[in-house]
Write an enzyme that holds these catalytic residues in place. Structure first.
Site, PDB file in Angstrom:
ATOM      1  N   THR A 155      11.709 -32.602 -25.699  1.00 49.62           N
ATOM      2  CA  THR A 155      10.828 -34.746 -26.010  1.00 49.62           C
ATOM      3  C   THR A 155      12.464 -34.910 -25.196  1.00 49.62           C
ATOM      4  OG1 THR A 155       9.014 -35.780 -26.016  1.00 49.62           O
ATOM      5  CG2 THR A 155      10.336 -34.377 -27.703  1.00 49.62           C
ATOM      6  N   ASN A 159       9.962 -38.216 -25.189  1.00 49.35           N
ATOM      7  CA  ASN A 159       9.400 -38.976 -26.340  1.00 49.35           C
ATOM      8  C   ASN A 159       9.942 -39.420 -27.692  1.00 49.35           C
ATOM      9  OD1 ASN A 159       7.299 -40.727 -27.776  1.00 49.35           O
ATOM     10  ND2 ASN A 159       5.861 -39.914 -26.715  1.00 49.35           N
ATOM     11  N   ASP A 184       3.142 -29.042 -26.441  1.00 52.65           N
ATOM     12  CA  ASP A 184       1.449 -29.338 -25.422  1.00 52.65           C
ATOM     13  C   ASP A 184       0.293 -30.498 -25.737  1.00 52.65           C
ATOM     14  OD1 ASP A 184       1.739 -30.980 -22.849  1.00 52.65           O
ATOM     15  OD2 ASP A 184       0.011 -29.793 -22.238  1.00 52.65           O
ATOM     16  N   SER A 185      -0.067 -31.696 -26.098  1.00 55.51           N
ATOM     17  CA  SER A 185      -1.092 -31.963 -26.884  1.00 55.51           C
ATOM     18  C   SER A 185      -1.231 -33.290 -25.465  1.00 55.51           C
ATOM     19  CB  SER A 185      -0.894 -32.307 -27.940  1.00 55.51           C
ATOM     20  OG  SER A 185       0.384 -33.595 -27.962  1.00 55.51           O
ATOM     21  N   GLY A 202      -0.936 -43.160 -28.756  1.00 55.86           N
ATOM     22  CA  GLY A 202      -0.923 -43.072 -27.929  1.00 55.86           C
ATOM     23  C   GLY A 202      -2.804 -43.299 -28.356  1.00 55.86           C
ATOM     24  N   ASP A 229      -4.838 -43.258 -30.656  1.00 59.57           N
ATOM     25  CA  ASP A 229      -4.934 -42.881 -32.214  1.00 59.57           C
ATOM     26  C   ASP A 229      -5.957 -44.283 -32.309  1.00 59.57           C
ATOM     27  OD1 ASP A 229      -3.528 -40.700 -33.013  1.00 59.57           O
ATOM     28  OD2 ASP A 229      -1.666 -41.547 -33.450  1.00 59.57           O
ATOM     29  N   LYS A 234      -3.326 -38.782 -42.327  1.00 60.32           N
ATOM     30  CA  LYS A 234      -3.494 -38.472 -40.403  1.00 60.32           C
ATOM     31  C   LYS A 234      -2.688 -37.325 -40.384  1.00 60.32           C
ATOM     32  CE  LYS A 234      -1.626 -39.758 -35.852  1.00 60.32           C
ATOM     33  NZ  LYS A 234      -0.739 -40.187 -34.793  1.00 60.32           N
ATOM     34  N   ARG A 252      -1.741 -31.807 -34.780  1.00 62.89           N
ATOM     35  CA  ARG A 252      -0.291 -32.148 -34.101  1.00 62.89           C
ATOM     36  C   ARG A 252       0.399 -31.457 -35.651  1.00 62.89           C
ATOM     37  NH1 ARG A 252       1.458 -36.349 -31.281  1.00 62.89           N
ATOM     38  NH2 ARG A 252       1.682 -35.087 -29.332  1.00 62.89           N
TER      39      ARG A 252
END
Length: 198
Positions: free
Chosen positions: A7, A9, A69-70, A153, A155, A175, A181
């Site tokens: 990633t 990110n 990938d989510s 994102g 959330d 969380k 994840r």
């Protein structure tokens, strides 16, 4: 042990590290390794896309790689944005832009039909080149306003009825204990620690 996380990110790298909290395990991003080229995600499913990312990184590095990938699949939108969650509001759209666009798509539907699920697919390629898969999801309800300032994102609008909070209102470890994840990553980690990923 150092694992390449396929990633660019930084939020994702931080979250993976937070979920496991193992001082002997370190995730390193592609950017940190000087690999800044984006891989085109042409898959038709979360698993196909995580495979594409893992294989591309492994081909260059020949070392253990974990790819994720989510996305967010909304029931009333027939699973959309799904695998397009990161890009459906524009290639370089902000988290705010994505949520605003999602609200536009949901506007014609009653709010009590705004059910959705976060999905995560992990693809791990071991040092030997063997590929392993892990998939998990968590169900919730989308809200018409943002609540909470944690996470990233979607959330702030993803509400978990059993907890009475959005995932942006949860403490990080709470969380991670219920997230798509967090669940998938712990499944992978258990196999890694057990020596099953050869």
């Amino acid at each position: 042990m150092e694992i390449v996380l396929a990633t660019h990110n930084p939020d994702k790298v931080k979250e993976f590290q937070e979920i496991l909290q193992d001082p002997n395990l370190c995730f390193v991003s592609l950017h940190a390794l000087g690999l800044d080229e984006d891989v085109e995600e042409t898959g038709k499913s979360y698993q196909e896309n995580s495979d594409i990312k893992a294989k591309a990184a492994y081909a260059q590095l020949k070392r253990p790689v974990l790819a994720d990938d989510s996305g967010l699949s909304v029931d009333v939108l027939e699973g959309y944005p799904g695998i397009y969650s990161a890009r459906f509001a524009g290639e370089h759209s902000s988290y705010k832009d994505k949520i605003d666009r999602l609200w536009q798509l949901l506007a014609p539907f009653p709010q009590d039909t705004w059910t959705a699920s976060f999905f995560c697919s992990l693809s791990y390629i071991s040092a030997s080149g063997q590929i392993y898969h892990y998939q998990r999801s968590v169900a919730g309800l989308l809200l018409p306003e943002r609540r909470g300032d944690k996470g990233f994102g979607y959330d702030p609008i993803f509400y978990v009825p059993s907890l009475g909070k959005t995932t942006a209102e949860l403490a990080p470890q709470q969380k991670h204990s219920i997230s798509h994840r967090g669940l998938a990553l712990r499944d992978w980690y258990q196999d890694l620690k057990a020596g099953q990923l050869v």
